[in-house]
Design an enzyme around this catalytic site. Structure first.
Site, PDB file in Angstrom:
ATOM      1  N   HIS A 256       0.712  -1.354   0.004  1.00 42.52           N
ATOM      2  CA  HIS A 256       0.142   0.117   0.052  1.00 42.52           C
ATOM      3  C   HIS A 256       0.954   1.276   0.135  1.00 42.52           C
ATOM      4  CE1 HIS A 256      -3.804  -1.663   0.113  1.00 42.52           C
ATOM      5  NE2 HIS A 256      -3.525  -2.664   1.356  1.00 42.52           N
ATOM      6  N   ASP A 319      -0.203  -4.808   5.973  1.00 39.85           N
ATOM      7  CA  ASP A 319      -1.385  -5.707   5.623  1.00 39.85           C
ATOM      8  C   ASP A 319      -1.216  -5.583   4.049  1.00 39.85           C
ATOM      9  OD1 ASP A 319      -1.783  -2.592   5.447  1.00 39.85           O
ATOM     10  OD2 ASP A 319      -3.912  -3.189   4.594  1.00 39.85           O
ATOM     11  N   GLU A 320      -1.848  -6.834   3.291  1.00 43.35           N
ATOM     12  CA  GLU A 320      -2.143  -7.135   2.068  1.00 43.35           C
ATOM     13  C   GLU A 320      -1.030  -6.975   1.204  1.00 43.35           C
ATOM     14  OE1 GLU A 320      -6.717  -6.222   1.585  1.00 43.35           O
ATOM     15  OE2 GLU A 320      -5.757  -4.591   1.508  1.00 43.35           O
ATOM     16  N   VAL A 321       0.117  -7.558   1.538  1.00 37.96           N
ATOM     17  CA  VAL A 321       1.533  -7.615   0.752  1.00 37.96           C
ATOM     18  C   VAL A 321       1.313  -9.112  -0.248  1.00 37.96           C
ATOM     19  CG1 VAL A 321       3.967  -7.929   0.645  1.00 37.96           C
ATOM     20  CG2 VAL A 321       2.760  -6.450   2.355  1.00 37.96           C
ATOM     21  N   GLU A 371      -1.354  -9.316   9.628  1.00 37.28           N
ATOM     22  CA  GLU A 371      -0.159 -10.148   8.995  1.00 37.28           C
ATOM     23  C   GLU A 371       1.057  -9.990   9.690  1.00 37.28           C
ATOM     24  OE1 GLU A 371      -2.521  -7.889   7.661  1.00 37.28           O
ATOM     25  OE2 GLU A 371      -3.227  -8.297   5.583  1.00 37.28           O
TER      26      GLU A 371
END
Ligand code: ACM
Length: 673
Positions: A256, A319-321, A371
């Site tokens: 992000h 988050d969200e890698v 995460e």
């Protein structure tokens, strides 16, 4: 007026009968004892400050008087007394007695307790420190009501303290920029609901929103000019501190992070150039954990931001890698092999551990999305559980402190009751030992701003946020949903009096949709609609950060009070036949009457099928009611046809749902028997 409002009337009656049982307030206090009599609030009302004094307390009292004046229409702005003002505070209508100073930098250890005794002649608020005073003043503001004799507060004795030390709201200012006044409005609302953490999500793929003097290309190239100056950040922090609210910044990394790379492509795992992202989702752009220069950059950057934000906690995202850039990079793959790092998750854990070291070097504790819960990440990290409560339980078992956000995502357009039913100490965390449970600090609601602008932010947060505030403050057994909704309706109105725009912006948005023609029909129609839930908006239409958010789905509140009340009537239909008939008749007519309004507006045309379905559904409901009244079962072919209608009209159109479809289906089912 053709449209009667029986349900609003019913809700008002409910509020009246609850009075005495449940006070007009959210969150409900730990202990409350109603007493005899009533303290009148008129033009002679004064606040007196005794005990420990500081400017922040005086500002809190001034603000309270402004809000009480707005709430009652009685001018009270300068009605403050105290030693510091050379007047006798002990004779004031509301005497505030504070014992000592609070923390220099507010933390989870701040004492927010207070006691409030309201008698027929005087009220007394006592608190150990100024934040407790603010909590007590918020209670007093909510207790004010109007009866046949005037404004007043029913006599009561309250002893109150929070259940959780961390009661937060996260606002994403990356996807859509939110100016300072939108943030400050919401801090005012947070104070009224006793929330104490503002988590400021300051960077994302779509924008880097803070001025860095060390790395100015971050905001100069990564923000479209929409960022907070360091002075504005300081002002917001001071504004929040005045309200007993901590400000925790988040700089999301390693994913992000596209907006960082526009100015500093050398931080990324793949060569640039990069531009500010206009679409959202899980994107590939990611910092390079194998590049020592990245840690040098972050050391200097975190140092600068750690000095700007006084809070002890510092959020680094995580988050969200997706690991796509990492897998594609021979240099990163070689680094992983050299260090025995076997997966992208392990590489992220390596990165997280390095970043935690930098955050700690600058005197802060790290917060990360769940995460970050990976082997090798120090247990000094606070885990923010968002993908499910299991991660909160797992974190607590492994020795991490944690906060719950799973179940508190306001952007998913779920009803207040659903958020209210989520408890940090229940579900997956129920079996923890007392020691493990003590690591659960509280919770935080999140507002991701893909579909949020400054014009609609208040409505996307409030009033539902108040239900979460109650869950996090009030005793665990405070669970009665009907009581919550009755009090929520009142608090929601009060919030508008302290400057929120969640209710006042709504008619403006409807008027824009009708080109300033009368909105009565549109409002009646919209009252039974809700936006689609979860992440489904992005599946239905292509959006980016410059898509206009001016359609009906953007104006429609997350939760239809009217449909919820209607479902309750239907659940007990034999006792409510007249009210049901009145509602259905109104909707059947409105489905027709609203059509010319929809046809005349390019923005509303997409809603025509929904209006036609509303009329058809209401007609089916009226027929069902006739069968029920006749005492004869409805014929099977009719039932089959009507249930097919319900099924078809339950599906979203224009990203909206007709919320009375299901209760009408229940009425049809009842008519079958
Ligand atoms: C998140 O919602 N990506 C933390």
């Amino acid at each position: 007026m053709r449209f009667q409002r029986p349900l609003l009337f019913a809700a008002f009656m409910l509020g009246t009968t609850l009075r005495g049982q449940q006070p007009n307030m959210m969150p409900l206090p730990a202990e409350i004892k109603p007493s005899e009599g009533r303290l009148v609030i008129d033009g002679s009302f004064h606040v007196g400050l005794t005990g420990y004094q500081e400017a922040r307390l005086q500002r809190a009292a001034d603000r309270f008087l402004v809000h009480l004046g707005a709430e009652t229409g009685i001018p009270l702005a300068d009605h403050l007394e105290g030693d510091a003002l050379e007047s006798d505070a002990t004779k004031a209508t509301l005497v505030v007695d504070c014992d000592h100073a609070g923390e220099t930098v507010q933390s989870v250890k701040e004492d927010e307790s207070y006691a409030l005794e309201v008698g027929p002649k005087q009220a007394r608020l006592t608190a150990p420190d100024p934040v407790g005073v603010m909590r007590g003043l918020a209670t007093f503001l909510q207790l004010v009501d109007l009866d046949s004799k005037g404004f007043g507060v029913p006599a009561v004795a309250i002893h109150d303290r929070p259940r959780f030390q961390w009661r937060g709201l996260m606002i994403d200012v990356g996807r859509h920029w939110m100016p300072v006044d939108a943030i400050e409005r919401n801090l005012d609302a947070m104070e009224l609901l006793k929330l104490n953490v503002f988590h400021w999500h300051l960077s994302d793929d779509q924008g880097f929103r803070v001025e860095s003097k060390v790395f100015p290309k971050l905001q100069e190239m990564g923000s479209d000019g929409h960022y907070y100056s360091q002075q504005q950040v300081k002002d917001v922090i001071a504004y929040a501190r005045d309200r007993g609210i901590r400000v925790i910044p988040e700089f999301d990394m390693p994913g992000h992070s596209t907006a960082w790379f526009v100015g500093y492509p050398e931080l990324a795992s793949a060569p640039g150039p990069y531009s500010i992202e206009r679409k959202w989702g899980i994107l590939d752009a990611c910092m390079n954990p194998a590049n020592e220069k990245v840690y040098e950059f972050l050391d200097a950057f975190i140092g600068e931001m750690a000095a700007l934000f006084p809070d002890e906690d510092f959020h680094v995202g995580g988050d969200e890698v997706n690991g796509v850039q990492w897998k594609a990079s021979p240099e990163i793959q070689a680094f992983m092999q050299q260090h025995g790092i076997k997966s992208s998750a392990a590489l992220q854990a390596y990165f997280s551990a390095r970043v935690v070291g930098l955050v700690e070097k600058h005197g802060k504790r790290t917060v990360g999305w769940d995460e970050v819960l990976q082997p090798g990440v120090p247990t000094s990290v606070v885990v923010q559980s968002w993908r499910g409560q299991k991660s909160l339980a797992e974190a607590a078992r492994q020795g991490y402190a944690g906060i719950l956000s799973a179940g508190y995502y306001l952007d998913l357009m779920q009803p207040a009751s659903r958020h209210y039913g989520v408890d940090p100490m229940e579900g997956a965390t129920a079996g923890l030992t007392p020691e493990e449970q003590s690591r659960i600090l509280g919770g935080e609601a999140c507002l991701w701003s893909e579909y949020v602008t400054p014009q609609i932010i208040d409505a996307k947060i409030w009033p539902r946020m108040a239900a979460i505030a109650e869950r996090l403050w009030s005793p665990q057994q405070t669970k009665e949903v009907d009581s919550m909704y009755a009090r929520l309706a009142r608090v929601s109105r009060l919030l508008d009096f302290v400057g929120l725009e969640h209710r006042s912006s709504y008619p403006l948005m409807l008027e824009r949709l009708t080109d300033f023609k009368p909105i009565d029909n549109l409002r009646t129609f919209d009252e039974i609609l809700e936006p689609v839930k979860g992440y489904s908006r992005e599946e239905m239409r292509s959006y980016n950060s410059s898509s206009p958010l001016n359609r009906l789905v953007d104006a429609t509140p997350a939760e239809s009070d009217r449909a919820r009340e209607f479902a309750k009537l239907v659940a007990d239909w034999s006792a409510h036949k007249d009210e049901i008939k009145s509602e259905l008749t109104m909707w059947r007519n409105d489905g027709d009457d609203v059509l010319p309004v929809l046809q005349g507006s390019a923005l509303l045309e997409e809603d025509i099928p929904l209006a036609q379905d509303l009329a058809a559904l209401a007609a089916a409901g009226l027929e069902a009611l006739e069968y029920l009244e006749s005492g004869k079962p409805a014929p099977q072919p009719w039932v089959t046809a009507q249930l097919a209608l319900v099924d078809r009209t339950s599906k979203p159109r224009a990203e909206l749902l007709i919320m009375i479809a299901k209760p009408i289906g229940n009425l049809i089912q009842a008519a079958k028997q």
